[in-house]
Write a protein that holds these residues in place. Structure first.
Motif, PDB file in Angstrom:
ATOM      1  N   ASP A  66       0.888  -1.162   0.097  1.00  0.00           N
ATOM      2  CA  ASP A  66       0.044   0.033   0.018  1.00  0.00           C
ATOM      3  C   ASP A  66       0.757   1.267  -0.199  1.00  0.00           C
ATOM      4  OD1 ASP A  66      -2.611   1.444   0.152  1.00  0.00           O
ATOM      5  OD2 ASP A  66      -1.876   1.846   2.362  1.00  0.00           O
ATOM      6  N   HIS A  67       1.855   1.473   0.774  1.00  0.00           N
ATOM      7  CA  HIS A  67       2.691   2.549   0.975  1.00  0.00           C
ATOM      8  C   HIS A  67       4.016   2.577   1.475  1.00  0.00           C
ATOM      9  CE1 HIS A  67       2.584   6.852   0.784  1.00  0.00           C
ATOM     10  NE2 HIS A  67       3.052   7.106   1.966  1.00  0.00           N
ATOM     11  N   ALA A  68       4.764   1.574   0.879  1.00  0.00           N
ATOM     12  CA  ALA A  68       6.173   1.205   1.443  1.00  0.00           C
ATOM     13  C   ALA A  68       6.360   1.332   2.696  1.00  0.00           C
ATOM     14  CB  ALA A  68       6.868   2.282   0.798  1.00  0.00           C
ATOM     15  N   VAL A  69       5.575   0.925   3.632  1.00  0.00           N
ATOM     16  CA  VAL A  69       5.872   0.804   4.945  1.00  0.00           C
ATOM     17  C   VAL A  69       6.512  -0.419   5.551  1.00  0.00           C
ATOM     18  CG1 VAL A  69       4.753   0.951   7.252  1.00  0.00           C
ATOM     19  CG2 VAL A  69       3.653   2.113   5.362  1.00  0.00           C
ATOM     20  N   GLU A 154       7.743  12.158  -0.986  1.00  0.00           N
ATOM     21  CA  GLU A 154       6.949  10.878  -0.245  1.00  0.00           C
ATOM     22  C   GLU A 154       5.952  11.455   0.677  1.00  0.00           C
ATOM     23  OE1 GLU A 154       6.042   8.818   3.136  1.00  0.00           O
ATOM     24  OE2 GLU A 154       7.626  10.278   3.006  1.00  0.00           O
ATOM     25  N   GLY A 155       4.926  10.601   0.637  1.00  0.00           N
ATOM     26  CA  GLY A 155       3.774  10.996   1.586  1.00  0.00           C
ATOM     27  C   GLY A 155       3.020  12.423   1.251  1.00  0.00           C
ATOM     28  N   TYR A 156       2.376  12.868   2.042  1.00  0.00           N
ATOM     29  CA  TYR A 156       1.573  14.006   1.926  1.00  0.00           C
ATOM     30  C   TYR A 156       1.677  14.890   3.366  1.00  0.00           C
ATOM     31  CZ  TYR A 156      -0.755  11.604  -1.773  1.00  0.00           C
ATOM     32  OH  TYR A 156      -0.836  10.973  -2.877  1.00  0.00           O
ATOM     33  N   ARG A 181       4.529  17.600  -1.913  1.00  0.00           N
ATOM     34  CA  ARG A 181       4.640  16.076  -1.895  1.00  0.00           C
ATOM     35  C   ARG A 181       3.360  15.308  -2.698  1.00  0.00           C
ATOM     36  NH1 ARG A 181       6.193  14.903   4.441  1.00  0.00           N
ATOM     37  NH2 ARG A 181       7.862  16.299   4.622  1.00  0.00           N
ATOM     38  N   CYS A 182       3.680  14.413  -3.100  1.00  0.00           N
ATOM     39  CA  CYS A 182       2.535  13.827  -3.991  1.00  0.00           C
ATOM     40  C   CYS A 182       2.240  12.335  -3.974  1.00  0.00           C
ATOM     41  CB  CYS A 182       2.755  14.045  -5.566  1.00  0.00           C
ATOM     42  SG  CYS A 182       4.372  13.316  -5.959  1.00  0.00           S
ATOM     43  N   GLY A 183       2.922  11.527  -2.589  1.00  0.00           N
ATOM     44  CA  GLY A 183       2.880  10.458  -2.469  1.00  0.00           C
ATOM     45  C   GLY A 183       3.510   9.401  -3.016  1.00  0.00           C
ATOM     46  N   CYS A 184       4.927   9.802  -3.370  1.00  0.00           N
ATOM     47  CA  CYS A 184       5.645   8.993  -4.132  1.00  0.00           C
ATOM     48  C   CYS A 184       6.414   7.992  -3.115  1.00  0.00           C
ATOM     49  CB  CYS A 184       7.024   9.966  -4.735  1.00  0.00           C
ATOM     50  SG  CYS A 184       8.342   8.937  -5.570  1.00  0.00           S
ATOM     51  N   GLU A 185       6.570   6.817  -3.528  1.00  0.00           N
ATOM     52  CA  GLU A 185       6.945   5.519  -2.729  1.00  0.00           C
ATOM     53  C   GLU A 185       8.686   5.309  -3.026  1.00  0.00           C
ATOM     54  OE1 GLU A 185       4.315   2.651  -3.476  1.00  0.00           O
ATOM     55  OE2 GLU A 185       2.487   3.440  -2.535  1.00  0.00           O
ATOM     56  N   ALA A 186       9.139   6.129  -3.581  1.00  0.00           N
ATOM     57  CA  ALA A 186      10.609   5.649  -4.164  1.00  0.00           C
ATOM     58  C   ALA A 186      11.311   5.690  -2.800  1.00  0.00           C
ATOM     59  CB  ALA A 186      11.029   6.490  -5.102  1.00  0.00           C
ATOM     60  N   HIS A 187      12.134   4.926  -2.508  1.00  0.00           N
ATOM     61  CA  HIS A 187      13.206   4.854  -1.165  1.00  0.00           C
ATOM     62  C   HIS A 187      14.047   3.773  -1.076  1.00  0.00           C
ATOM     63  CE1 HIS A 187      10.127   1.660   0.062  1.00  0.00           C
ATOM     64  NE2 HIS A 187      11.039   1.312   0.640  1.00  0.00           N
ATOM     65  N   ILE A 188      14.828   3.678  -0.280  1.00  0.00           N
ATOM     66  CA  ILE A 188      15.782   2.441   0.137  1.00  0.00           C
ATOM     67  C   ILE A 188      15.843   2.504   1.816  1.00  0.00           C
ATOM     68  CG2 ILE A 188      17.372   2.937  -1.938  1.00  0.00           C
ATOM     69  CD1 ILE A 188      19.519   3.937  -0.016  1.00  0.00           C
ATOM     70  N   VAL A 189      15.991   1.312   2.024  1.00  0.00           N
ATOM     71  CA  VAL A 189      16.101   0.872   3.527  1.00  0.00           C
ATOM     72  C   VAL A 189      17.506   0.181   3.761  1.00  0.00           C
ATOM     73  CG1 VAL A 189      15.008  -0.260   5.631  1.00  0.00           C
ATOM     74  CG2 VAL A 189      13.604   0.821   3.724  1.00  0.00           C
ATOM     75  N   VAL A 190      18.252   0.705   4.674  1.00  0.00           N
ATOM     76  CA  VAL A 190      19.292  -0.189   4.916  1.00  0.00           C
ATOM     77  C   VAL A 190      19.550  -0.496   6.429  1.00  0.00           C
ATOM     78  CG1 VAL A 190      20.742   1.314   3.509  1.00  0.00           C
ATOM     79  CG2 VAL A 190      20.435   2.209   5.974  1.00  0.00           C
ATOM     80  N   LYS A 191      20.178  -1.732   6.759  1.00  0.00           N
ATOM     81  CA  LYS A 191      20.112  -2.208   7.864  1.00  0.00           C
ATOM     82  C   LYS A 191      21.620  -2.649   8.313  1.00  0.00           C
ATOM     83  CE  LYS A 191      18.289  -6.617  10.302  1.00  0.00           C
ATOM     84  NZ  LYS A 191      17.826  -7.838  10.041  1.00  0.00           N
ATOM     85  N   GLU A 205      12.104   1.627  -6.440  1.00  0.00           N
ATOM     86  CA  GLU A 205      12.794   2.448  -7.264  1.00  0.00           C
ATOM     87  C   GLU A 205      11.695   3.444  -8.436  1.00  0.00           C
ATOM     88  OE1 GLU A 205      15.570   2.127 -11.270  1.00  0.00           O
ATOM     89  OE2 GLU A 205      15.008   0.300 -10.314  1.00  0.00           O
ATOM     90  N   GLU A 206      10.469   2.912  -8.357  1.00  0.00           N
ATOM     91  CA  GLU A 206       9.408   3.570  -8.909  1.00  0.00           C
ATOM     92  C   GLU A 206       9.330   5.085  -8.438  1.00  0.00           C
ATOM     93  OE1 GLU A 206       9.013   0.547  -8.035  1.00  0.00           O
ATOM     94  OE2 GLU A 206       9.006  -0.672  -9.498  1.00  0.00           O
ATOM     95  N   HIS A 207       8.892   6.117  -9.195  1.00  0.00           N
ATOM     96  CA  HIS A 207       8.464   7.340  -8.800  1.00  0.00           C
ATOM     97  C   HIS A 207       7.254   7.814  -9.427  1.00  0.00           C
ATOM     98  CE1 HIS A 207      12.510   8.963  -7.025  1.00  0.00           C
ATOM     99  NE2 HIS A 207      12.878   8.064  -7.756  1.00  0.00           N
ATOM    100  N   SER A 208       6.453   8.595  -8.635  1.00  0.00           N
ATOM    101  CA  SER A 208       4.924   8.949  -9.244  1.00  0.00           C
ATOM    102  C   SER A 208       5.011  10.493  -9.884  1.00  0.00           C
ATOM    103  CB  SER A 208       3.861   8.808  -8.095  1.00  0.00           C
ATOM    104  OG  SER A 208       4.531   9.576  -7.136  1.00  0.00           O
ATOM    105  N   HIS A 209       6.229  10.972  -9.966  1.00  0.00           N
ATOM    106  CA  HIS A 209       6.313  12.235 -10.649  1.00  0.00           C
ATOM    107  C   HIS A 209       7.316  12.114 -11.595  1.00  0.00           C
ATOM    108  CE1 HIS A 209      10.199  12.672  -8.178  1.00  0.00           C
ATOM    109  NE2 HIS A 209       9.119  11.858  -7.218  1.00  0.00           N
TER     110      HIS A 209
END
Length: 809
Positions: A66-69, A154-156, A181-191, A205-209
């Protein structure tokens, strides 16, 4: 990638292009190796991770559809909140898979530090055309286990709900905030792994803009930073009384374009604004602390201050060792100007100014006063006398201020007090009509009346003639100036020693120009001090240059007279120039008309080119004479008439009784001490500090020379850049880079610590009667704007409301 391909990938349409994870895992090892080397990763570890890791790097890390959570078991990310409120998603877009493969993040990449992660992802983002925002993280035992980096869109933004109490508050105009902001979900997570390295565990990798075009990438928020060169330029400019906007313009030119500055003008303004906010409450205490530090370094530095019942700074005075020494030599005639409003608290800056042996204005001390009451000026003059060893000046000039007059009469009863002619004459244009203001004959007659009359009767006659001829009989301002004529017209203080030094308006204009270089209505105390300190160094540098010229060069002689050669070796060049002009006129135009001789005195009558006869009374025992022209009394330099009499008396050299010590080249060689035994001289700078500053200056000059040498060759610039890059690591081993935060940077710039506990508070904005007292010159006064009247249709300075054709009643 070629330029055309890069542009094509940036302008890719907003279509969903899903890249299978398996394809990403098949990235050639050499590609990953190069990318890893560029990002500070360990190459072997990166390759092995890519070769063996499954599609989802961690069995416990799941990317929500749903939202890259990201949810993480085992306590690693269990407490991580949702980044934003979910909203309907726009159509996603993906960067072309062929776009900058070497910079693309890949699941499994490892990094030594989070700094390397952030630098890598930002570098990738800026090449593609989007900005990065650093997201949430999970900490355990002061160690970050989990961190999230996302697209800045990302987000709103959450809509703020106004509280009831907010409606009663003072309404302020809020800026028109644009939605970014437009709700873009592009991100990386490091551990953080067991090897204490950070690995990309998941990404979108995908962007909504759409992406930012190359010519606008320098405007991306995460691509903007205020680097060390920018900070250094900003701070140096403010010390030189150059504002932030002009500093940014300088950077724009010196860096070869806005895209190379690294930040916007607003970024730079915000950075300096943060400094002003930090010191706001501690400003007064930091200013007093600066003065105390000066005294610790040199005990001959003098300062005093006063606070009110609330602990607010209301009065402060300071004078360094050089000021006190200069007063010892040049304190016979001083000027006090209380017409400067120079800081954000609307306090009065009151400088004391004298004239040195080069006929230059010289700073003698200054004060800040919160008001212009008599008691404030009494405190100021008492403090000034205390700093100067209790020695009062012979003559003091001020503006027309009743409180100052009362204070001088009380504290300096034996000092002659005169008003500054420059302040008075500057007001004339606004006190007469435009026809008189533009009449050259009026100004010629007025200047002759004010400056050239030699006795009071002559002045009164010429003044009345001007008033009558120009119809100024009913002008209250001219009438009041005439009533106080003995306080500002030069003819009334010809007998006061050296009063002529302050007669010319150029003297006051010079001082005014100097102080206007560093004063500003919105300056805090510490900002003022930085600018003031720099300006004072400039003034003293001018004196040093004049000293050097007088001591190590010889003026051209115009006569074979021994007297001229003698004085050229005694007087400074500036004073000798005035003496020489008198000597030339004595040679060419002064004629003795007659004389009377007695046992100990000789009276000589002399005529000159002006047609006026002068009388010189000469004492035969010491050859000291006084002339009716009063030039020697006014300026301390023998006049043409005295010179001519000395020549007739066979005096080949100037009797030393005429030579005033204050005009000599070496007048300041004498060592002076204050009442506490402190030497009145500036302490020499720390040799280590001087050496370090010299090395820094030489290094900058050498680097600039290298740039000029290499800039016309791409190969040369590449070699220079690589050579500098190779210096970083060995230099870090010698002097590890300090991790300064903003607070440390501000304290370094200010040269003082920003206190946590404030005992001396800044004053409130007190409206003193002298506010904005600096009057405009006539040429600065704006002419009324012309417009077309809606009633009479005529172009003029009126409109339909005050049209002359309006019928009253």
């Amino acid at each position: 990638m070629e330029a055309g391909m890069e542009a094509e990938c940036l302008e890719s349409p907003a279509a969903v292009v899903e890249t299978p994870a398996a394809e990403r895992l098949e990235t050639p090892a050499v590609v990953v190796e190069i990318a890893a080397a560029a990002a500070g990763m360990e190459t072997a570890a990166a390759v092995s991770q890519v070769a063996v890791d499954p599609v989802v790097a961690d069995d416990h890390a799941v990317v929500a559809d749903d939202h890259a959570v990201i949810t993480v078991d085992d306590g690693v990310g269990g407490g991580l909140e949702q980044p934003s409120t979910p909203k309907p998603k726009p159509s996603p877009s993906l960067v072309d898979t062929n776009c900058k493969e070497l910079l693309k993040p890949v699941v499994g990449m490892t990094f030594d530090t989070l700094t390397n992660v952030e630098n890598f992802y930002k570098s990738y983002a800026h090449k593609v055309g989007f900005s990065v925002r650093v997201g949430q993280h999970k900490k355990q035992n002061e160690e970050i286990l989990f961190k999230w980096y996302c697209c800045s869109r990302e987000g709103y933004r959450q809509e703020t709900v106004k509280k009831v109490s907010d409606e009663n508050r003072k309404k302020r105009k809020s800026p028109n905030m644009m939605e970014t902001r437009c709700g873009c979900e592009a991100h990386i997570v490091v551990k953080l792994g067991s090897d204490k390295k950070y690995r990309i565990s998941s990404m979108v990798e995908e962007h909504s803009h759409g992406f930012v075009s190359p010519d606008k990438r320098h405007l991306l928020r995460s691509n903007r930073t205020i680097n060390e060169r920018t900070k250094s330029t900003l701070f140096s400019c403010h010390k030189a009384s150059i504002g932030t906007s002009q500093a940014y313009r300088l950077l724009h030119v010196s860096e070869g374009g806005f895209e190379n500055v690294g930040c916007t003008k607003r970024d730079l303004q915000n950075y300096f604004s943060d400094l002003r906010k930090k010191i706001k409450d501690a400003d007064a205490q930091m200013f007093v602390a600066q003065l105390e530090r000066k005294k610790e370094v040199n005990h001959a530095f003098f300062y005093d201050f006063m606070v009110d019942e609330q602990g607010r700074l209301v009065r402060v005075f300071w004078a360094d060792a050089t000021c006190r020494k200069n007063y010892s030599f040049f304190g016979d005639v001083i000027s006090v100007d209380a017409t400067y409003t120079t800081n954000e608290y609307n306090m009065k800056f009151v400088p004391f100014t004298g004239v040195n042996h080069h006929l230059q204005s010289v700073f003698l001390g200054a004060a800040f006063l919160v008001d212009e009451k008599i008691e404030s000026y009494v405190w100021l003059l008492e403090t000034f006398l205390k700093a100067m060893g209790g020695v009062a000046p012979h003559l003091i000039t001020t503006d027309e201020d009743a409180s100052m007059m009362a204070a001088i009469a009380q504290i300096l009863p034996d000092t002659a007090h005169r008003f500054c002619m420059w302040h008075i004459m500057e007001k004339v244009p606004e006190k007469v009509g435009p026809s008189i203001r533009n009449d050259e004959n009026f100004w010629e007659r007025l200047n002759k009346c004010v400056w050239e009359t030699e006795n009071s009767d002559d002045f009164v006659s010429q003044w009345n003639s001007i008033i009558t001829d120009y119809g100024l009989m009913g002008n209250d301002w001219f009438s009041s100036r005439f009533a106080i004529r003995e306080s500002w017209i030069p003819v009334y203080f010809l007998d006061i020693p050296l009063a002529g030094m302050l007669r010319t308006t150029s003297r006051s204009e010079s001082a005014n120009s100097f102080f206007n270089r560093f004063i500003h209505r919105k300056l805090s105390f510490v900002e003022f001090w930085l600018r003031f300190d720099t300006a004072l160094e400039c003034q003293r540098q001018e004196e040093l240059k004049a000293d050097n010229a007088s001591l190590h060069s010889t003026p051209k002689l115009m006569t074979p007279w021994a007297m001229e050669k003698q004085c050229s070796g005694i007087y400074t060049h500036e004073v000798f120039s005035k003496f020489q002009s008198q000597l030339i006129v004595a040679r060419d135009h002064c004629i003795i008309q007659g004389f009377s001789d007695s046992e100990d005195r000789k009276v000589v009558t002399i005529s000159s080119q002006s047609g006026k006869e002068r009388v010189v009374e000469m004492n035969k025992s010491n050859m000291f004479g006084r002339c009716s022209c009063k030039y020697y009394e006014s300026y301390g330099i023998p006049c043409r008439h005295i010179i001519q009499v000395l020549r007739t008396e066979k005096q080949n050299e100037m009797p030393l009784v005429y030579i005033m010590k204050r005009w000599e080249k070496k007048c300041k060689r004498e060592l002076l001490f204050d009442d506490e035994g402190n030497l009145l001289d500036e302490k020499s700078k720390d040799p280590m500090e001087v050496t370090m500053r010299k090395k820094i200056s030489d290094s900058r000059n050498m680097f600039e020379d290298l740039i000029q040498m290499a800039k016309n060759s791409e190969q040369g610039m590449d070699y220079l850049f690589s050579s500098l890059s190779n210096l970083v690591e060995p230099l870090q081993k010698i002097t590890p880079a300090a991790t300064n935060n903003k607070h440390d940077e501000y304290e370094s710039f200010l040269g003082s610590t920003i206190p946590n506990e404030v005992k001396i508070h800044p004053p409130t904005d007190v409206k003193s009667k002298g506010r904005s007292k600096r009057t405009r010159k006539s040429k600065e006064t704006k002419a009324p704007s012309k417009r077309k009247c809606g009633k009479c249709k005529q172009v003029g300075t009126h409109d339909a409301r005050n049209c002359p054709n309006n019928v009253v009643g």
